[in-house]
Design a protein around this motif. Structure first.
Motif, short mmCIF file in Angstrom:
data_model
loop_
_atom_site.label_atom_id
_atom_site.label_comp_id
_atom_site.label_asym_id
_atom_site.label_seq_id
_atom_site.Cartn_x
_atom_site.Cartn_y
_atom_site.Cartn_z
N GLN A 1 10.43 94.33 -42.11
CA GLN A 1 11.23 94.69 -40.94
C GLN A 1 10.78 95.98 -40.33
OE1 GLN A 1 15.31 94.46 -42.13
NE2 GLN A 1 15.28 92.25 -42.13
N LYS B 1 9.77 75.73 -35.22
CA LYS B 1 10.96 76.40 -35.73
C LYS B 1 11.95 75.41 -36.33
CE LYS B 1 12.53 80.02 -33.40
NZ LYS B 1 12.93 80.90 -32.27
N GLU C 1 5.79 89.58 -38.89
CA GLU C 1 7.17 89.10 -38.92
C GLU C 1 7.25 87.63 -39.33
OE1 GLU C 1 9.40 89.98 -35.37
OE2 GLU C 1 8.63 92.03 -35.31
N ASN D 1 15.38 82.44 -36.15
CA ASN D 1 16.13 82.24 -34.91
C ASN D 1 15.81 83.32 -33.88
OD1 ASN D 1 18.07 80.92 -33.25
ND2 ASN D 1 19.53 82.52 -33.78
N SER D 2 15.51 84.54 -34.35
CA SER D 2 15.24 85.65 -33.43
C SER D 2 13.83 85.62 -32.85
CB SER D 2 15.47 86.98 -34.14
OG SER D 2 14.43 87.24 -35.07
N MET D 3 12.95 84.84 -33.42
CA MET D 3 11.56 84.78 -32.93
C MET D 3 11.52 84.05 -31.59
SD MET D 3 10.25 86.49 -35.33
CE MET D 3 8.49 86.38 -35.35
N LYS D 4 10.63 84.50 -30.72
CA LYS D 4 10.51 83.90 -29.40
C LYS D 4 10.11 82.43 -29.51
CE LYS D 4 9.24 88.07 -26.91
NZ LYS D 4 8.20 88.76 -26.16
N THR E 1 17.87 83.75 -39.96
CA THR E 1 18.23 84.68 -38.89
C THR E 1 16.97 85.21 -38.22
OG1 THR E 1 20.29 85.27 -39.99
CG2 THR E 1 19.46 86.83 -38.35
N ARG E 2 15.99 85.57 -39.03
CA ARG E 2 14.71 86.04 -38.48
C ARG E 2 14.04 84.94 -37.68
NH1 ARG E 2 10.01 89.54 -40.80
NH2 ARG E 2 11.84 90.65 -41.46
#
Length: 163
Positions: free
Chosen positions: A163, A20, A132, A46-49, A43-44
């Protein structure tokens, strides 16, 4: 150029880059991308595990050595060229390989679909989760500056479609 700074995770293995973090730098370096698109991608991302799995980063037919016996039965499969290895999410690595297969074989081949479907089935991973990652790895791949890949990669970057 606006650069977005997002910190993802502490490195659990100091010998490997964090996927990441690497993707963050790659996406930020793409001058052709509109800042709003960069923001959406980051933003996407950052939201990923956060994961610490070993990711090859360039897993494709060119980096696979298959050893077979005289009858053609596969005895061994070896992945080579680990220069792009990172620690991160296996689904990102699968999405990257899917795009590499799309670039190599085109839309007329079912190899990319068979590859991603097999991964999802064998690992019990939802296809939507791998999807995603597609815009993210496509954006990161744009940094290779290969003109013949640009059109396909830009199609995959449209984050609204995933999305």
């Amino acid at each position: 150029m606006v650069e977005y700074q997002i910190s993802f995770q502490k490195k659990s293995n100091p010998l490997l880059l964090v996927l990441k973090d690497k993707m963050n730098r790659q996406i930020n370096s793409i001058e052709e991308l509109d800042n709003s698109v960069k923001y959406e991608l980051l933003t996407r991302l950052n939201s990923m595990k956060n994961h610490t799995k070993l990711c090859h980063g360039d897993y494709c037919p060119d980096n696979i050595i298959v050893t077979a016996d005289a009858k053609g039965n596969i005895k061994e499969i070896t992945a080579v060229d680990w220069v792009h290895a990172t620690q991160g999410n296996a689904s990102a690595d699968i999405a990257n390989t899917f795009l590499l297969l799309k670039l190599q074989f085109g839309d007329k081949s079912d190899i990319p679909e068979k590859y991603i479907s097999a991964f999802c089935e064998l690992t019990n991973t939802k296809r939507s989760y791998v999807n995603e990652w597609l815009p993210l790895v496509a954006a990161a791949r744009l940094t290779k500056n290969k003109e013949e890949e640009k059109e396909l990669l830009e199609q995959w970057i449209n984050v609204v479609d995933f999305q």
